[in-house]
Write an enzyme that holds these catalytic residues in place. Sequence first.
Site, PDB file in Angstrom:
ATOM      1  N   SER A 144       0.842  -1.196   0.000  1.00  0.00           N
ATOM      2  CA  SER A 144       0.000   0.000   0.000  1.00  0.00           C
ATOM      3  C   SER A 144       0.870   1.235   0.000  1.00  0.00           C
ATOM      4  O   SER A 144       2.074   1.179   0.278  1.00  0.00           O
ATOM      5  CB  SER A 144      -0.917   0.016   1.230  1.00  0.00           C
ATOM      6  OG  SER A 144      -0.173   0.306   2.401  1.00  0.00           O
ATOM      7  N   LYS A 145       0.253   2.376  -0.286  1.00  0.00           N
ATOM      8  CA  LYS A 145       0.980   3.637  -0.349  1.00  0.00           C
ATOM      9  C   LYS A 145       1.586   4.007   1.002  1.00  0.00           C
ATOM     10  O   LYS A 145       2.583   4.706   1.072  1.00  0.00           O
ATOM     11  CB  LYS A 145       0.041   4.750  -0.829  1.00  0.00           C
ATOM     12  CG  LYS A 145      -0.425   4.539  -2.259  1.00  0.00           C
ATOM     13  CD  LYS A 145      -1.440   5.585  -2.677  1.00  0.00           C
ATOM     14  CE  LYS A 145      -1.942   5.303  -4.089  1.00  0.00           C
ATOM     15  NZ  LYS A 145      -2.989   6.256  -4.507  1.00  0.00           N
ATOM     16  N   ARG A 146       0.983   3.525   2.077  1.00  0.00           N
ATOM     17  CA  ARG A 146       1.495   3.846   3.408  1.00  0.00           C
ATOM     18  C   ARG A 146       2.821   3.164   3.698  1.00  0.00           C
ATOM     19  O   ARG A 146       3.547   3.550   4.608  1.00  0.00           O
ATOM     20  CB  ARG A 146       0.464   3.444   4.471  1.00  0.00           C
ATOM     21  CG  ARG A 146      -0.789   4.286   4.461  1.00  0.00           C
ATOM     22  CD  ARG A 146      -1.695   3.917   5.608  1.00  0.00           C
ATOM     23  NE  ARG A 146      -2.171   2.541   5.517  1.00  0.00           N
ATOM     24  CZ  ARG A 146      -3.243   2.187   4.816  1.00  0.00           C
ATOM     25  NH1 ARG A 146      -3.930   3.099   4.168  1.00  0.00           N
ATOM     26  NH2 ARG A 146      -3.621   0.932   4.779  1.00  0.00           N
ATOM     27  N   ASP A 147       3.135   2.113   2.942  1.00  0.00           N
ATOM     28  CA  ASP A 147       4.348   1.343   3.209  1.00  0.00           C
ATOM     29  C   ASP A 147       5.552   1.830   2.417  1.00  0.00           C
ATOM     30  O   ASP A 147       6.617   1.238   2.467  1.00  0.00           O
ATOM     31  CB  ASP A 147       4.106  -0.150   2.891  1.00  0.00           C
ATOM     32  CG  ASP A 147       3.059  -0.748   3.817  1.00  0.00           C
ATOM     33  OD1 ASP A 147       3.057  -0.372   5.000  1.00  0.00           O
ATOM     34  OD2 ASP A 147       2.250  -1.567   3.361  1.00  0.00           O
TER      35      ASP A 147
END
Length: 511
Positions: free
Chosen positions: A266-269
């Site tokens: 995901s973009k958070r990672d």
Amino acid sequence: MENINFANARVRIAPSPTGFVHVGNLRTILYNYLFAKHYKGKFLIRIEDTDQTRLVHGALENLLQVLKWAGIEGDEGPYLTTDNKVKEKGDYGPYIQSKRLSIYNEQLVALLDKGKVYPCFCSKKRLDDLREEQAKNKQAPKYDNFCRNLSKAEAQAMIDSGASYVIRFKMPENRNVVFEDLIRGEIVVNTKDMDDYVLIKSDGFPTYHFANIVDDHSMKITHVLRGDEWLATTPKHVLLYEAFGWQPPKFAHLPTLVNKQKKKLSKRDGDVSVKDFIEAGYLPEAFLNFIALLGWNAGTEQEVYTLNEMIQQFTLDNVHKSCAVFDIDKLDWINGTYIRKLSADDFYEKCLPYLTKANLITPAKDKIAINSTNEKVKPQYIKNILSLEQTRIKKLSEISEAIKFFFVPNFDYIADRLIWKKSDRSQTLENLRDLEKILKKLKKTEFTSPKVKELIMEHISQNAKDTGSVLWPMRFALSGQDRSPDPFEIAGALGKDQSLARITFAIQKLS
């Protein structure tokens, strides 16, 4: 599976222009492209922009630019012209859903006539309250069919009064939906766990579930290859095909991409936008090679593929069911392999933007200006320097940091860093002075890496010198850093004047 007839296959990618292209999106795009080309079929691009609230300006252009970078061209659908205008090609357009509203309205009338759908007038507040109540009772969120049994007269009266409404699909009750997934085999789902989902929103735009079915049918799509997050909704799509009286395409749901901690990518990672990888200096050939292996292999030990090799070998038989781990180290290794295969000229051209952005050089027509000294050099001088790092870097963005010491006129370092661990200050000073004498003897025309190496190694041998005590201060004096290419290669790339200047500076630091 190879016994199944895939002749005349037509596949599509149908991204929403709601942001930059994600790594998972590009993997899905690539698999569709490889599948189409392997079976000599057609690869379509379709833009699903019916959710007008989530549209991002420039996202469509970004998608098409990424595809152009990757060398993936659609047979039908939108494309970028040479002046970056979006145009369409193909016989089944428009290929942008917001331009197809009349087609959806026509098909909606057909479903209304068959009694397969109905208008729903429930307010957002009522639906929110319903979900809240279901959550309290630990029930799955599901529409309660409140408007399902309104008579035609009641529904028409509500519409005439100006009430806001959506169109819902009338889900068959307690029915097993059976379909074959080309990767996962037979799937069976009962409709008791499915609700009357929305097909047309209150703004008149279709939902994904409606528009993509209509479009796939009208564009004669034969196979739908998509991420496995869509597996749960496929029974809804199968039932909608049935309601229309249409033959559904074959489905294949691709494995999820996860990070090393086995969490969904995901973009958070971190950086999962393809744009970030492009800017970091990953080559398109290497990046496609890497993402192709995220869920597929040809059943061999081969790991480095050209695009044509992937097309020849790609089949769904070798697509995995389990999650695929996105391993950045593997990507770096593959990219480094491709970088080493570049010609000197290609490597030079690909590195120029990074060197320019780092303010090391300013390219001109037939000369390169070194910004720190305003010296003008020939491109070959830069190519010689670049050649020292072509076998060492893993991505192009590393090149500026790796070779910036070539463009610094004066080093400033602690003198003790020149001293080899088995040597001392006076011995290091003596060895540097010997190096200075040796290099001065060479003519500029003779000042090449092999010749420098020959003379210095001869000096070490004849004088029984410790190799490290001579080569370490030479390396550090020339580069000003602990890790660098071979000192003879550095000297050859720098040339006589620069090499001598740096050795002399080192002697002054130690004196």
